[in-house]
Design an enzyme around this catalytic site. Structure first.
Site, PDB file in Angstrom:
ATOM      1  N   GLU A   1       7.308  29.761 -15.916  1.00 33.35           N
ATOM      2  CA  GLU A   1       6.498  30.635 -16.765  1.00 33.35           C
ATOM      3  C   GLU A   1       6.888  30.544 -18.243  1.00 33.35           C
ATOM      4  O   GLU A   1       6.825  31.528 -18.983  1.00 33.35           O
ATOM      5  CB  GLU A   1       6.579  32.091 -16.278  1.00 33.35           C
ATOM      6  CG  GLU A   1       5.952  32.296 -14.910  1.00 33.35           C
ATOM      7  CD  GLU A   1       5.904  33.754 -14.483  1.00 33.35           C
ATOM      8  OE1 GLU A   1       6.789  34.534 -14.901  1.00 33.35           O
ATOM      9  OE2 GLU A   1       4.981  34.123 -13.751  1.00 33.35           O
ATOM     10  N   GLU A  55       1.769  31.747  -7.694  1.00 28.78           N
ATOM     11  CA  GLU A  55       2.158  33.143  -7.472  1.00 28.78           C
ATOM     12  C   GLU A  55       0.917  34.014  -7.398  1.00 28.78           C
ATOM     13  O   GLU A  55       0.311  34.341  -8.424  1.00 28.78           O
ATOM     14  CB  GLU A  55       3.084  33.663  -8.579  1.00 28.78           C
ATOM     15  CG  GLU A  55       4.469  33.055  -8.572  1.00 28.78           C
ATOM     16  CD  GLU A  55       5.427  33.755  -9.532  1.00 28.78           C
ATOM     17  OE1 GLU A  55       5.119  34.893  -9.971  1.00 28.78           O
ATOM     18  OE2 GLU A  55       6.479  33.170  -9.843  1.00 28.78           O
TER      19      GLU A  55
END
Length: 404
Positions: free
Chosen positions: A161, A230
């Site tokens: 991320e 995710e």
């Protein structure tokens, strides 16, 4: 930790999907972080994941757990406790994890290396990141855990991320990401690498989506598949805060919409959340429970109806696999907030009918037939005619047994 029989697979990708031994695959995945449950629980968690229709288990590797003292690594349990359940593995090496884990997975000693700056084009940091990544990959290779060696690992992740915060690093962020990608691919694992939330991930790294909904996500190249690393099944818990809850109808809607609009790999974060033992929890004020409202709860028990309904969703989508991997969808409007996506090639046809409105049910006409669509739902038609599942309609039943 995780599971496999001997696969000995060639893993690559194209614009539609991951390709395993020359065959495009639709893959359902779930995150289980091995240190958030006890080793005694692992075989049961893996089996319940398989029974729930998963193909892949996804996990981080936590650097500070395995190297609390510099140059004194302990990766043994990961290699020795691989269970044989016939599932694939996505190993998220990082080595930065975040994951509401203490220091994001970085060992404390890393902070005290002279001149170090984390997660940027900084030589002391890159040297340590390369050393630990090399070490992890070498350990996996020695245990023959990559698919190319007959093991279960079909994917690896580098960084985590970073795109959410890279603007803070200026021009050094781009050179760092390019370096990380080059470093990872040079390790010759024989499987693809991904970067999540990294829109500028350089080729051949696959950029992937994280979030509650990823149906509108597009990879940064038309040569890469649409992947969701995710899908947040709930959320983490904070001291003093409300207990997170995500209705299974909403989660199932998100999953079906992703596959409706071209996705072929999706992962639940979390499928089993577990517990932050000792002082492993990150901050601020994250609780020791990492239950995450996941399909398998903190204690390893099935959370119904979430686990059962998602199992039904997986089964319905797998009935469409042949059509999904064969072509791109043709999407048409059926009215306001209503649409159909059709995968058709030759005699193979699968369709998804969606009502993305949040308030009103609707009746639509598709291919000469009438279909009722509850608000915020997707109907799955593996033959473009018969509905096998609507995401808003829970079909699974369960029984409570009380012993006196």
């Amino acid at each position: 930790m995780l599971a496999t029989t001997s696969f000995s697979a060639n893993v690559s990708y194209d614009h539609r999907a991951l390709v395993i031994d020359g065959k495009r695959r639709v893959l359902m995945s779930g995150s289980i972080h091995y240190p958030r449950s006890t080793p005694e629980m692992w075989p049961d968690l893996v089996q319940k994941s398989k029974d729930g229709g998963l193909d892949v288990i996804e996990t981080y590797l936590f650097w500070n757990l395995h190297e609390p003292v510099r140059n004194q690594e302990g990766f043994g349990e990961i290699c020795e406790d691989v269970a044989d359940a016939g599932l694939y593995v996505h190993l998220r090496i990082g080595p930065y994890a975040c994951a509401e884990w203490n220091y994001g997975g970085f060992p404390l000693w890393l902070h005290f290396i002279p001149g170090i700056e984390f997660r940027t084009d900084n030589e002391p940091f890159k040297a340590e990141m390369k050393r630990i990544t090399d070490k992890i990959v070498d350990m996996m290779k020695k245990e023959k855990l990559y698919a190319s060696q007959g093991g279960p690992i079909i994917l690896s992740q580098i960084e985590n991320e970073y795109g959410n915060i890279d603007s803070a690093y200026g021009s050094a962020a781009k050179s760092y990401i390019n370096w990380a990608a080059s470093m990872a691919t040079s390790l010759n694992t024989g499987v693809p690498w991904v970067m999540c939330q990294q829109a500028d991930a350089p080729d051949p790294i696959i950029n992937t989506c994280n979030g509650f909904y990823c149906d509108q996500f597009k990879p940064n190249s038309n040569q890469k598949p649409k992947m969701w690393t995710e899908n947040w099944s709930g959320w983490f818990r904070s001291f003093g805060g409300a207990v997170p809850y995500r209705p299974v109808e909403d989660l199932a809607f998100a999953v079906a919409r992703f596959f409706q609009l071209g996705g072929t790999f999706q992962n639940y974060y979390m499928y089993h959340g577990g517990t932050n033992f000792g002082r492993t929890t990150g901050g601020p004020f994250i609780s020791t429970s990492y239950d995450y409202d996941a399909p398998i709860d903190e204690y390893g028990l099935l959370r119904q109806p979430k686990w059962g309904h998602l199992k039904d969703v997986h089964k319905a989508i797998k009935l469409c696999e042949g059509a999904l991997v064969a072509t791109d969808p043709t999407v048409t409007s059926l009215g306001t907030n209503l649409e159909a996506a059709v995968y058709k090639t030759g005699s193979t046809c699968a369709a998804f009918l969606a009502n993305v409105g949040t308030k009103s049910d609707a009746t639509v006409n598709f291919n000469g037939n009438s279909y009722h669509l509850p608000a915020w739902s997707v109907s799955i038609l593996p033959d473009c005619k018969n509905v096998v599942l609507n995401t808003a309609k829970i079909q699974t039943t369960w029984i409570f047994v009380i012993k006196m």
